[in-house]
Design a protein around this motif. Structure first.
Motif, PDB file in Angstrom:
ATOM      1  N   ASP A  53       0.813  14.148 140.055  1.00  0.00           N
ATOM      2  CA  ASP A  53      -0.003  13.366 139.126  1.00  0.00           C
ATOM      3  C   ASP A  53       0.259  13.882 137.711  1.00  0.00           C
ATOM      4  O   ASP A  53       0.988  14.856 137.518  1.00  0.00           O
ATOM      5  CB  ASP A  53      -1.488  13.493 139.492  1.00  0.00           C
ATOM      6  N   GLN A  54      -0.348  13.245 136.758  1.00  0.00           N
ATOM      7  CA  GLN A  54      -0.142  13.662 135.375  1.00  0.00           C
ATOM      8  C   GLN A  54      -1.473  13.757 134.655  1.00  0.00           C
ATOM      9  O   GLN A  54      -2.398  12.999 134.936  1.00  0.00           O
ATOM     10  CB  GLN A  54       0.774  12.671 134.665  1.00  0.00           C
ATOM     11  N   ALA A  55      -1.594  14.722 133.743  1.00  0.00           N
ATOM     12  CA  ALA A  55      -2.820  14.879 132.953  1.00  0.00           C
ATOM     13  C   ALA A  55      -2.524  15.783 131.764  1.00  0.00           C
ATOM     14  O   ALA A  55      -1.453  16.374 131.667  1.00  0.00           O
ATOM     15  CB  ALA A  55      -3.936  15.470 133.807  1.00  0.00           C
ATOM     16  N   GLY A  56      -3.500  15.891 130.865  1.00  0.00           N
ATOM     17  CA  GLY A  56      -3.303  16.685 129.647  1.00  0.00           C
ATOM     18  C   GLY A  56      -3.784  18.115 129.817  1.00  0.00           C
ATOM     19  O   GLY A  56      -4.907  18.439 129.465  1.00  0.00           O
ATOM     20  N   PHE A  57      -2.936  18.967 130.347  1.00  0.00           N
ATOM     21  CA  PHE A  57      -3.303  20.375 130.518  1.00  0.00           C
ATOM     22  C   PHE A  57      -2.876  21.169 129.292  1.00  0.00           C
ATOM     23  O   PHE A  57      -1.704  21.164 128.923  1.00  0.00           O
ATOM     24  CB  PHE A  57      -2.615  20.958 131.753  1.00  0.00           C
ATOM     25  N   TYR A  58      -3.842  21.886 128.705  1.00  0.00           N
ATOM     26  CA  TYR A  58      -3.512  22.696 127.525  1.00  0.00           C
ATOM     27  C   TYR A  58      -2.396  23.687 127.829  1.00  0.00           C
ATOM     28  O   TYR A  58      -1.534  23.942 127.007  1.00  0.00           O
ATOM     29  CB  TYR A  58      -4.739  23.490 127.058  1.00  0.00           C
ATOM     30  N   VAL A  59      -2.441  24.290 129.048  1.00  0.00           N
ATOM     31  CA  VAL A  59      -1.496  25.376 129.336  1.00  0.00           C
ATOM     32  C   VAL A  59      -0.052  24.877 129.392  1.00  0.00           C
ATOM     33  O   VAL A  59       0.884  25.639 129.191  1.00  0.00           O
ATOM     34  CB  VAL A  59      -1.879  26.132 130.629  1.00  0.00           C
ATOM     35  N   LEU A  60       0.128  23.573 129.644  1.00  0.00           N
ATOM     36  CA  LEU A  60       1.496  23.046 129.707  1.00  0.00           C
ATOM     37  C   LEU A  60       2.011  22.620 128.334  1.00  0.00           C
ATOM     38  O   LEU A  60       3.193  22.397 128.144  1.00  0.00           O
ATOM     39  CB  LEU A  60       1.570  21.854 130.671  1.00  0.00           C
ATOM     40  N   MET A  61       1.086  22.506 127.367  1.00  0.00           N
ATOM     41  CA  MET A  61       1.500  22.079 126.030  1.00  0.00           C
ATOM     42  C   MET A  61       2.201  23.225 125.326  1.00  0.00           C
ATOM     43  O   MET A  61       1.777  24.356 125.394  1.00  0.00           O
ATOM     44  CB  MET A  61       0.283  21.668 125.206  1.00  0.00           C
ATOM     45  N   GLY A  62       3.252  22.923 124.658  1.00  0.00           N
ATOM     46  CA  GLY A  62       3.927  23.955 123.870  1.00  0.00           C
ATOM     47  C   GLY A  62       4.947  24.751 124.656  1.00  0.00           C
ATOM     48  O   GLY A  62       5.600  25.617 124.108  1.00  0.00           O
ATOM     49  N   ALA A  63       5.088  24.478 125.957  1.00  0.00           N
ATOM     50  CA  ALA A  63       6.127  25.172 126.723  1.00  0.00           C
ATOM     51  C   ALA A  63       7.446  24.446 126.486  1.00  0.00           C
ATOM     52  O   ALA A  63       7.563  23.272 126.775  1.00  0.00           O
ATOM     53  CB  ALA A  63       5.792  25.175 128.209  1.00  0.00           C
TER      54      ALA A  63
END
Ligand SMILES: [Zn+2]
Length: 395
Positions: free
Chosen positions: A335-345
């Motif tokens: 699935d897809q969602a807006g996870f902060y931890v994945l942003m900026g990688a």
């Protein structure tokens, strides 16, 4: 008389020495400079730098003058043409684009005194065909030979191989939560933070036995901010990033592993899962930084991952497949969602929910060492397969 003339001479010498010391010390106090050389080590110029925290920044235009850059400004963006390379920089932005790939900068690019100032340490990444840096940022080497008349450095033909064969480097394992943030708790005594750390350590062992280097964002019960996790991943130049979590739901019948990639959520449930995993923000001292996560910032941040989106999706499918077929686990899919931890990688990045602690089947698996080992082996196998995929694509 003799003693008087001696002491006068001494005083004069003293002042001369003192004046020399002041003159020597002055440039480094008022305007620190980093030296620039050509490929042969011949001095070209000195560039002033300023500090932003630990980060040194230098003026782009002055570097460009000697490196032979062609700099143009288009709708606020600075386009820099260097030898076989195009670099785009935007004021107040900590992402740059180099030949279509994103480079994350430790501080935003800034305009000061009419010039664009950029981080010294990232120069070789920003201008890979023209600039090298001394080990302790003590000199900049331009990859060409200085022209004695103009002072400009002419790039050597293929002074650096442009078509380097890419090989897989390392994987970043990110056990979620830790320290004051326990994550969720379900039917087991063990909290999420301990379960995912154990799975990460087992995955690390499995990967190392296959010769794949691993970096863990934490290896004990320590609190980390979400930003620290991806910054660490980028600083280590990881090639894959996986954040490990466990899920929780009010209905115990809901179970199975699911894997997320960073994209705006499509379903209410995906929004709920992201909201719960993003709650760690409440534990962070400067939580206000996330309030600035407007839609625009979101697009900017996810842009850095968008070029890795295809690989992230492929990897997510592989890991779910491995968990289902090799580990014999119930799975819910990707699935897809807006996870902060994945942003900026700046690499393919996924977030794996290794089952629901509120579901009896999943809890049985996650509560047993054998179950956690099977999950770890499945994750490790997905990484081995991704490594092959990425290396094949690079050839
Ligand atoms: Zn979690």
């Amino acid at each position: 008389m003799v003693s008087l003339s001696f002491s006068r001479k001494f005083i004069i010498q003293y002042w001369v020495v003192l004046a020399q010391l002041v003159l020597i010390a002055l440039p480094s106090v008022s305007a620190p400079v980093v030296k620039v050389t050509d490929l042969a080590g011949a001095p070209v110029t000195g560039l002033p730098f300023m500090n932003r925290g630990d980060v040194r920044i230098i003026p782009l235009s002055m570097l460009g003058k000697f490196a032979g850059f062609e700099i143009s400004v288009d709708r606020g963006k600075y386009l820099v043409e260097s030898y076989d390379c195009q670099t785009t920089l935007s004021p107040k932005n900590s992402f740059a684009e180099v030949n279509g790939a994103f480079v994350q900068l430790p501080v935003p690019v800034e305009v000061w005194d009419g010039s664009l100032w950029i981080p010294l340490q990232q120069l070789p990444e920003l201008f890979p065909t023209t600039v090298e840096l001394g080990d302790s940022e003590d000199y900049i080497r331009l990859l060409g030979i200085v022209d004695s008349a103009s002072g400009v450095v002419t790039p050597l033909q293929h002074s650096k191989p442009l078509e380097q064969v890419w090989t897989f480097g390392k994987v970043i394992l990110d056990p979620g939560h830790g320290g004051k943030d326990p994550g969720c708790k379900g039917l087991l005594e063990l909290e999420e933070k301990f379960i995912v750390l154990d799975i990460a350590k087992r995955t690390e062992t499995a990967l190392k036995s296959k010769g794949i280097p691993v970096v863990m964002t934490r290896r004990d019960d320590k609190f980390l901010t979400l930003g620290e996790r991806t910054r660490q991943a980028n600083a280590e130049s990881g090639d894959l990033f996986i954040s490990l979590h466990c899920n929780h739901f009010t209905d115990p019948d809901v179970g199975g592993a699911e894997c997320y990639i960073l994209k705006p959520a499509r379903t209410e449930r995906a929004i709920d899962v992201a909201a719960r995993e993003n709650q760690v923000v409440d534990f962070e001292r400067d939580a206000e930084q996330y309030d600035a996560l407007t839609e625009e910032n979101y697009i900017l941040l996810s842009m850095a991952t968008s070029q890795y989106l295809h690989d992230s999706e492929t990897w997510a499918e592989i890991v779910i497949d491995e968990l289902k077929n090799s580990a014999g686990m119930n799975v819910r899919g990707v699935d897809q969602a807006g996870f902060y931890v994945l942003m900026g990688a700046s690499m393919p990045a996924i977030l794996l929910e290794c089952g629901y602690l509120s579901n009896p089947d999943d809890a049985r698996m996650l509560g047993a060492e054998r179950g956690r080992q099977r999950i770890a082996d499945a994750i490790a196998m997905s990484i081995v397969k991704m490594k092959s995929e990425m290396e094949a694509a690079a050839r």
